[in-house]
Each structure stands twice: as C-alpha cells, then as structure tokens.
Design a protein around this motif. Structure first.
Motif, PDB file in Angstrom:
ATOM      1  N   ILE A  66       0.936  -1.024   0.131  1.00 48.89           N
ATOM      2  CA  ILE A  66      -0.128   0.005   0.061  1.00 48.89           C
ATOM      3  C   ILE A  66       0.784   1.220  -0.122  1.00 48.89           C
ATOM      4  O   ILE A  66       0.596   2.324  -0.879  1.00 48.89           O
ATOM      5  CB  ILE A  66      -0.888  -0.101   1.195  1.00 48.89           C
ATOM      6  CG1 ILE A  66      -1.958  -1.235   0.930  1.00 48.89           C
ATOM      7  CG2 ILE A  66      -1.450   1.391   1.337  1.00 48.89           C
ATOM      8  CD1 ILE A  66      -2.814  -1.203   2.113  1.00 48.89           C
ATOM      9  N   TRP A  67       1.871   1.205   0.868  1.00 49.35           N
ATOM     10  CA  TRP A  67       2.932   2.485   1.025  1.00 49.35           C
ATOM     11  C   TRP A  67       3.439   2.597  -0.361  1.00 49.35           C
ATOM     12  O   TRP A  67       3.698   3.505  -0.861  1.00 49.35           O
ATOM     13  CB  TRP A  67       3.762   2.223   2.045  1.00 49.35           C
ATOM     14  CG  TRP A  67       5.041   2.981   1.975  1.00 49.35           C
ATOM     15  CD1 TRP A  67       4.907   4.511   2.073  1.00 49.35           C
ATOM     16  CD2 TRP A  67       6.262   2.637   1.989  1.00 49.35           C
ATOM     17  NE1 TRP A  67       6.359   4.897   2.278  1.00 49.35           N
ATOM     18  CE2 TRP A  67       7.000   3.832   2.131  1.00 49.35           C
ATOM     19  CE3 TRP A  67       6.845   1.497   1.765  1.00 49.35           C
ATOM     20  CZ2 TRP A  67       8.390   4.112   1.911  1.00 49.35           C
ATOM     21  CZ3 TRP A  67       8.185   1.462   1.742  1.00 49.35           C
ATOM     22  CH2 TRP A  67       9.284   2.681   1.637  1.00 49.35           C
ATOM     23  N   VAL A  70       0.232   2.899  -3.537  1.00 46.16           N
ATOM     24  CA  VAL A  70      -1.010   3.949  -3.680  1.00 46.16           C
ATOM     25  C   VAL A  70      -0.397   5.706  -3.751  1.00 46.16           C
ATOM     26  O   VAL A  70       0.528   5.776  -2.893  1.00 46.16           O
ATOM     27  CB  VAL A  70      -1.775   3.727  -2.338  1.00 46.16           C
ATOM     28  CG1 VAL A  70      -2.760   4.902  -2.230  1.00 46.16           C
ATOM     29  CG2 VAL A  70      -2.218   2.533  -2.243  1.00 46.16           C
ATOM     30  N   GLU A  72       0.173   9.392  -3.122  1.00 38.69           N
ATOM     31  CA  GLU A  72       0.169  10.205  -1.832  1.00 38.69           C
ATOM     32  C   GLU A  72      -0.935  10.853  -1.645  1.00 38.69           C
ATOM     33  O   GLU A  72      -1.553  10.868  -0.402  1.00 38.69           O
ATOM     34  CB  GLU A  72       1.406  11.056  -1.803  1.00 38.69           C
ATOM     35  CG  GLU A  72       2.799  10.722  -1.685  1.00 38.69           C
ATOM     36  CD  GLU A  72       3.733  11.751  -1.813  1.00 38.69           C
ATOM     37  OE1 GLU A  72       3.589  12.846  -1.208  1.00 38.69           O
ATOM     38  OE2 GLU A  72       4.856  11.598  -2.121  1.00 38.69           O
ATOM     39  N   TRP A  74      -4.065   9.857  -2.370  1.00 38.85           N
ATOM     40  CA  TRP A  74      -4.942   8.983  -1.786  1.00 38.85           C
ATOM     41  C   TRP A  74      -4.632   8.704  -0.246  1.00 38.85           C
ATOM     42  O   TRP A  74      -5.669   8.530   0.589  1.00 38.85           O
ATOM     43  CB  TRP A  74      -4.996   7.719  -2.363  1.00 38.85           C
ATOM     44  CG  TRP A  74      -5.460   7.599  -3.718  1.00 38.85           C
ATOM     45  CD1 TRP A  74      -6.110   8.654  -4.451  1.00 38.85           C
ATOM     46  CD2 TRP A  74      -5.956   6.712  -4.616  1.00 38.85           C
ATOM     47  NE1 TRP A  74      -6.457   8.372  -5.638  1.00 38.85           N
ATOM     48  CE2 TRP A  74      -6.472   7.022  -5.673  1.00 38.85           C
ATOM     49  CE3 TRP A  74      -6.031   5.193  -4.514  1.00 38.85           C
ATOM     50  CZ2 TRP A  74      -6.947   6.069  -6.805  1.00 38.85           C
ATOM     51  CZ3 TRP A  74      -6.250   4.334  -5.472  1.00 38.85           C
ATOM     52  CH2 TRP A  74      -6.898   4.910  -6.665  1.00 38.85           C
ATOM     53  N   LEU A  75      -3.360   8.475   0.092  1.00 39.78           N
ATOM     54  CA  LEU A  75      -2.962   8.398   1.394  1.00 39.78           C
ATOM     55  C   LEU A  75      -3.443   9.560   2.387  1.00 39.78           C
ATOM     56  O   LEU A  75      -3.834   9.406   3.506  1.00 39.78           O
ATOM     57  CB  LEU A  75      -1.501   8.199   1.610  1.00 39.78           C
ATOM     58  CG  LEU A  75      -0.960   6.851   1.033  1.00 39.78           C
ATOM     59  CD1 LEU A  75       0.624   6.660   1.101  1.00 39.78           C
ATOM     60  CD2 LEU A  75      -1.421   5.652   1.761  1.00 39.78           C
ATOM     61  N   HIS A  76      -3.237  10.807   1.904  1.00 37.98           N
ATOM     62  CA  HIS A  76      -3.739  12.121   2.325  1.00 37.98           C
ATOM     63  C   HIS A  76      -5.213  11.827   2.717  1.00 37.98           C
ATOM     64  O   HIS A  76      -5.577  12.475   3.804  1.00 37.98           O
ATOM     65  CB  HIS A  76      -3.167  13.345   1.794  1.00 37.98           C
ATOM     66  CG  HIS A  76      -1.682  13.371   1.842  1.00 37.98           C
ATOM     67  ND1 HIS A  76      -1.037  13.726   3.051  1.00 37.98           N
ATOM     68  CD2 HIS A  76      -0.927  13.570   0.960  1.00 37.98           C
ATOM     69  CE1 HIS A  76       0.324  13.727   2.648  1.00 37.98           C
ATOM     70  NE2 HIS A  76       0.348  13.831   1.587  1.00 37.98           N
ATOM     71  N   VAL A  78      -6.933   9.434   3.282  1.00 31.92           N
ATOM     72  CA  VAL A  78      -7.348   8.401   4.413  1.00 31.92           C
ATOM     73  C   VAL A  78      -6.926   9.063   5.882  1.00 31.92           C
ATOM     74  O   VAL A  78      -7.420   8.732   6.716  1.00 31.92           O
ATOM     75  CB  VAL A  78      -6.867   7.135   4.188  1.00 31.92           C
ATOM     76  CG1 VAL A  78      -6.949   6.129   5.402  1.00 31.92           C
ATOM     77  CG2 VAL A  78      -7.217   6.551   2.626  1.00 31.92           C
ATOM     78  N   ILE A  80      -3.418   9.539   6.525  1.00 29.77           N
ATOM     79  CA  ILE A  80      -2.081   9.126   6.401  1.00 29.77           C
ATOM     80  C   ILE A  80      -1.078  10.371   6.024  1.00 29.77           C
ATOM     81  O   ILE A  80      -0.989  10.242   4.699  1.00 29.77           O
ATOM     82  CB  ILE A  80      -1.793   7.916   6.080  1.00 29.77           C
ATOM     83  CG1 ILE A  80      -2.679   6.870   6.504  1.00 29.77           C
ATOM     84  CG2 ILE A  80      -0.251   7.527   6.092  1.00 29.77           C
ATOM     85  CD1 ILE A  80      -2.534   5.447   6.026  1.00 29.77           C
ATOM     86  N   PHE A  83       4.713   9.412   6.334  1.00 31.45           N
ATOM     87  CA  PHE A  83       5.352   7.652   5.865  1.00 31.45           C
ATOM     88  C   PHE A  83       6.582   8.104   5.267  1.00 31.45           C
ATOM     89  O   PHE A  83       6.884   9.109   5.034  1.00 31.45           O
ATOM     90  CB  PHE A  83       4.405   7.375   4.853  1.00 31.45           C
ATOM     91  CG  PHE A  83       3.898   8.239   3.677  1.00 31.45           C
ATOM     92  CD1 PHE A  83       4.532   8.467   2.621  1.00 31.45           C
ATOM     93  CD2 PHE A  83       2.672   8.963   3.709  1.00 31.45           C
ATOM     94  CE1 PHE A  83       4.226   9.437   1.690  1.00 31.45           C
ATOM     95  CE2 PHE A  83       1.966   9.909   2.942  1.00 31.45           C
ATOM     96  CZ  PHE A  83       2.878   9.915   1.891  1.00 31.45           C
ATOM     97  N   ARG A  86       9.639   7.621  -0.770  1.00 33.03           N
ATOM     98  CA  ARG A  86       9.335   6.410  -1.590  1.00 33.03           C
ATOM     99  C   ARG A  86      10.509   5.723  -2.232  1.00 33.03           C
ATOM    100  O   ARG A  86      10.623   4.550  -2.796  1.00 33.03           O
ATOM    101  CB  ARG A  86       8.400   6.897  -2.903  1.00 33.03           C
ATOM    102  CG  ARG A  86       7.311   7.128  -2.780  1.00 33.03           C
ATOM    103  CD  ARG A  86       6.132   5.974  -2.203  1.00 33.03           C
ATOM    104  NE  ARG A  86       5.037   6.491  -1.642  1.00 33.03           N
ATOM    105  CZ  ARG A  86       3.907   6.418  -2.088  1.00 33.03           C
ATOM    106  NH1 ARG A  86       3.799   6.056  -3.522  1.00 33.03           N
ATOM    107  NH2 ARG A  86       2.845   6.781  -1.610  1.00 33.03           N
TER     108      ARG A  86
END
Length: 165
Positions: A66-67, A70, A72, A74-76, A78, A80, A83, A86
């Motif tokens: 996922i890290w 996916v 960035e 999308w992670l923001h 959610v 998150i 992290f 990359r």
C-alpha cells in the motif's frame, strides 16, 4: 494414597498403579478424546509463534505494498500524512538482495579458504583414517563376523573406477 503413573504412546496409554494396570488404545476417529493423549490442552508455543509470525508477515507485506503503490493524495485523504520516502520502497529490497548475494559469496569463499588444496595429503588421510587390516576369518559360511571398519585406499578406488577391462 495410591501412586499413579502413566506411560504415553502415540497408539496406546498404559496406566500403572499399585492396585491395577490398564491399557487403552487410542482411536484416531474418536473426536471425544480431546486435543491429545498427554492431557495437555491447547496449542504448543511453537505453533503460536508460527501463527503470529505468518499473520505479521502478511500484514507487513500488505502495508508495504500500500505504501509503495498507492498515490500520496489517496494516503492523505485517508488521514495518513507521515510515511517514509518512496525511495526506500526500492532501496530496502535492493539492499537486502545485495546483502544476501554477498553473504553467499562470503560463505563460499570461507569454505574455499578452510579446505586444504587438492594436492595435500590431508584430503586423503586424516587422524581418523584406518588402514585395512588383513582379515582372515576362521569361520566359514554365514557364521563369518563382520570385517573391521577401515578406509578404502585410493589405489583400490582408482582400479575399481578407471580400470575398465
């Protein structure tokens, strides 16, 4: 008071006491007997550690994928925000593979260094070598004793392998 002793076997239980001795056979199809014959209930610690380790590995792999894949935004979305870079998604597996290749190369090199050269007599004889003795049995037929253990000489090996007649 009666002393009670039990001997466990995969197929039967032998119970010994001063008054009586009983033998009972384990039926693998009998589901009412519980987890095992020894009276211990529950899983072994090694089974628990293996289960926890496998679940942890699966969860860590999913988090890594996922890290790594996916985007960035999308992670923001959610929630998150923190992290690692990359860069480490490629660097860590690469470093691990290089370390494994170097470890294998080091292991092979260490074995070559600890092995005597092919011209050394230490590759043929050592402190545990035994010369074959002249064994003349006094008995005949099937009553002959086993010959004493010894090494087969290099000359005999060469005759057996390379002297094609």
């Amino acid at each position: 008071m009666e002393e009670y002793h039990s001997v466990n076997s995969p197929r039967r239980i032998l119970s010994l006491s001063k008054r009586r001795a009983t033998v009972s056979f384990f039926d693998p199809d009998d589901k009412a007997s519980g987890f095992g014959l020894s009276g211990e209930h529950g899983p072994k610690p090694s089974e628990v550690y293996g289960f926890v380790g496998s679940i942890t590995t699966v969860i860590a792999t999913v988090i890594f994928l996922i890290w790594a894949y996916v985007p960035e935004p999308w992670l923001h979305s959610v929630g998150i925000f923190y992290f690692p870079s990359r860069y480490w998604a490629l660097a860590i597996p690469t470093y691990v593979m290089v370390i494994i290749v170097l470890a294998i190369g080091f292991y092979v090199g260490l074995n070559f260094m600890s092995t005597p050269p092919p011209t050394s007599l230490n590759t043929i004889f050592d402190e545990f070598s035994r010369e074959p003795s002249r064994f003349l049995p006094q008995m005949e037929g099937e009553e002959q004793p086993i010959e004493p253990i010894s090494d087969i000489s290099v000359n005999k090996i060469n005759v057996l392998m390379f002297n094609h007649q």
